[in-house]
Design an enzyme around this catalytic site. Structure first.
Site: not given
Length: 752
Positions: A37, A92, A287
């Site tokens: 940082y 996902k 599905n």
């Protein structure tokens, strides 16, 4: 407890959700933090300000995908909104990381207006290397993707459209090959005219299906030119309007070669299947319930019905996880500006090709040991097949470079190796040996050549040009098994029951007559695959041998020890395991041969294991282990490794650092070596660990493997006069191929 409650428990377990951020650089000191940082971070900021492409060098952009949704069309749940869709988007992200090592931020936007949604996503381009749109309703999802592909200079991919198209496209390619159908001639009927269906139809056109041979149906029946003229279907379905009279789905399926279902469950019956052309192909992908059940479709006809569904409990699951992680992997690694049609076609063709190859044992086991062999019940690879990563991603990257959308050019062979390394350190290390083996394949005899695993391994050795295998076993049985396994190769076979073996019997008698083996007994022994393979290697008719797949280790080792023996400069053989961790490799010796070694044995084992490490391009640093450090305990047990270490240090021919005796943690922890024991000849942690006895070594490697997360390769036999390696009973085909590669490199070294 039901599935729903299990899933709730899974997601709410501390910490809630499925993803977290972890650091990839040290943050242990004040200096680390000042680099991460302020003030150090200013330097990369200035570099990116001067050249925006440097964001790929100094940030995670090149490996970061945004999974973006508004939750308007979540699979099986419908329009549940942005917030409720977050568990799906996190999931996902898990799949991206698990299958392709891609990092993800999931973004749930509470915005249903397509223009506003698209504009919000476009503004996030500085953050991401690619955008995966997910669970957005049609036709808005098509509009959003088209806009973003124009506006953004990074890949944008709506998986609900193109993922299904690509995976089912691979299934179509293989199903047509099996059924003997020509892509340009087949008649295809679609049930469904939404985003997934229209994208899939367009993609099939790219694969070679003629657009005029596609009939698309929606809830009102066949989409005809008359309906299109009245703007009945949405604009994205209109290009597939057919010049036919109006009719139902049943009418459209009559004489069709292929049915593609992307609609709702239960709309197709057995009569409709019976009306299709010979050897029909049914891709029923609704599905969770397909348009027609697997058993129903199969029972409807006497000829072969090739069928795929979206379900995991039936063969040929069209699962999008076979596509998006690997497509993005290839696109990101060449810094592609888009995912174009050529990249999608390359992905489908790579998947189709992979389904035709022998399936790794680990994949077969993961799917309940069900037969996985190219044919009507196996036209699509399984997501857990690790080869999908480097086959599909490599194909996508190559297509991106060929079509001019890649901003980085890659050497595809090197890229494949980089992808393999993402699957684990052991693959990275084995690639070193595989490359060496492929540079000069040697003649390798497989003693248990009639075992199906040996036959499959022989096929891979030939296919990958690693070795020239010789199978010992019944010729007819091997040929029949190879045919049953679908392996198209003609292996060299030595049949111990019928081939002329007198020269081998003569040599075996010559070698063992002073050990009580008569000429008659030698004649009988060469009918044993282990003895025959050993004599072949000893006489130079083969360069190396493998055995042990179906025998106990001592039983398999005995014949080569008696016939081949140890090298001229060796008195002892030893078994070595290579253990790979995320960022470290260690060689563990001796885990299989010498039960209670003295200093002579330990000295020799250390030398041989160091030589083995060099075959993997590892510079050896050897530690002789005990339960004491440098004389803190003095007894017979600690004196042996101490004496072996002393001899090695004083040997002018030894060109690697070595020390001992020392405790295991002293050997592998840098702070301990450089602290209290800064006098040690080891400046860095040891990577060759020589244990005081077989018992300790065997226990240690198994604990490191099972509890420490190490991957084990071996045992590799060192100290033999010719390359001989003994497998573990029950090893998988990949283990055989790995050890065969080591044997070939051993033979190359002997020749040099």
């Amino acid at each position: 407890m039901g599935l729903d409650e299990d899933a709730l428990d899974y997601h709410r377990a501390d910490p809630p959700g499925k993803l977290e951020i972890s650091t990839t650089k040290p943050t242990n000191t004040q200096r680390d933090l000042s680099l991460a940082y302020s003030p150090g971070v200013a330097a990369p900021c200035r570099a990116i300000d001067e050249d925006p492409a440097e964001a790929y060098t100094y940030t995670t952009k090149g490996n970061m995908v945004g999974v973006v949704s508004n939750g308007t069309a979540v699979l099986g749940l419908g329009d549940i909104g942005a917030q409720a869709s977050k568990p799906v988007m996190e999931g996902k992200g898990v799949l991206f990381k698990r299958f392709a090592d891609i990092d993800v931020f999931d973004i749930e936007l509470d915005e249903n207006d397509p223009a506003e949604f698209a504009d919000s996503v476009a503004r996030m381009e500085p953050t991401f290397g690619g955008i995966n749109l997910e669970d957005i309703k049609a036709p808005e999802c098509i509009e959003i993707e088209e806009y973003l592909r124009e506006e953004m200079d990074i890949p944008v991919f709506h998986d609900d459209q193109h993922g299904t198209a690509i995976i089912s496209g691979a299934a179509l390619l293989n199903a047509c090959e099996i059924a003997g159908k020509d892509l340009e001639e087949i008649e295809v009927t679609f049930a469904g005219a939404g985003a997934a269906a229209t994208a899939t139809a367009r993609f099939y056109d790219s694969l070679g299906v003629k657009k005029e041979n596609i009939t698309m149906c929606d809830i009102d029946g066949i989409i005809t030119e008359d309906r299109a003229a009245e703007n009945d279907p949405h604009e994205y379905a209109a290009p597939f309007a057919a010049d036919v009279p109006e009719g139902s789905l049943a009418d459209a399926m009559e004489d069709a070669d292929v049915f593609v279902g992307l609609s709702v469950g239960g709309i197709v019956d057995e009569d409709m299947v019976r009306s299709m052309a010979d050897e029909p192909i049914i891709l029923a992908m609704a599905n969770p319930e397909p348009e027609i059940g697997y058993e129903q479709a199969k029972a409807a006809r006497d000829d072969t019905v090739i069928m795929a569904t979206g379900r995991s409990d039936y063969p040929n699951q069209v699962n999008n996880v076979l596509g998006f992680p690997f497509i993005f992997r290839g696109a990101l690694d060449v810094r592609a500006t888009e995912i174009n049609e050529a990249m999608k076609v390359a992905a489908a063709e790579a998947l189709a090709d992979l389904a035709k190859r022998d399936v790794p044992d680990a994949v077969v086991k993961a799917y309940g040991d069900q037969p996985l062999q190219f044919g009507p019940e196996y036209i699509i690879p399984k997501p857990l097949d690790p080869r999908v990563l480097f086959d599909l991603s490599g194909a996508v990257a190559e297509a991106a470079m060929e079509t001019g959308v890649a901003r980085e050019e890659l050497d595809l062979e090197e890229y494949r190796e980089e992808l393999e390394a993402r699957l684990g350190k052991s693959r990275e290390m084995m690639r070193v040996v595989l490359n060496k083996a492929q540079s000069d394949p040697k003649r390798l005899v497989l003693a248990e050549g009639d075992d199906p695993k040996m036959i499959r391994a022989a096929y891979q050795l030939v296919e990958q040009e690693i070795a020239r295998p010789v199978l010992i076993g019944d010729k007819r049985a091997i040929w029949e098994q190879a045919a049953d396994l679908g392996l198209d190769f003609d292996p060299e076979i030595v049949d111990p029951t019928s081939d002329e073996l007198d020269p081998y019997a003569d040599r075996l008698h010559e070698l063992r007559k002073r050990n009580g083996v008569t000429r008659r007994e030698a004649q009988g022994l060469v009918h044993d695959g282990n003895y025959l393979a050993s004599v072949m290697v000893e006489m130079g008719d083969a360069d190396a041998m493998l055995t042990g797949l179906t025998n106990h280790y001592p039983t398999a080792l005995r014949p080569p020890l008696q016939v081949v023996g140890t090298a001229d400069d060796s008195d002892y053989a030893a078994g070595v395991y290579m253990l790979t961790f995320k960022n470290r490799v260690v060689f563990v010796a001796d885990a299989t041969v010498n039960q209670a070694p003295d200093a002579d044995v330990l000295e020799e084992v250390a030398t041989h294991t160091a030589d083995l490490a060099r075959q993997f391009n590892v510079d050896p640093r050897v530690a002789l282990l005990s339960y004491s450090d440098f004389g803190t305990v003095d007894n017979e047990g600690t004196r042996k490794p101490r004496e072996a270490a002393r001899r090695l240090r004083e040997n002018a021919d030894i060109d690697f650092p070595v020390d001992g005796e020392m405790q295991a943690d002293t050997a592998v922890v840098e702070e301990m070596l450089t602290g209290d024991y800064d006098f040690s000849d080891l400046d860095d942690p040891a990577n060759v660990l020589v244990f005081p006895n077989l018992e300790a070594s065997n226990i240690a490697y198994k604990l490191l493997q099972r509890l420490g997360g190490a991957e084990a390769i071996g045992p590799m036999l060192v100290g033999m006069d010719k390359p001989v390696h003994v497998l573990q009973r029950g090893d998988e085909v990949k283990d055989i191929v790995n050890l065969a590669s080591v044997a070939v490199v051993d033979a190359q070294t002997d020749e040099e």
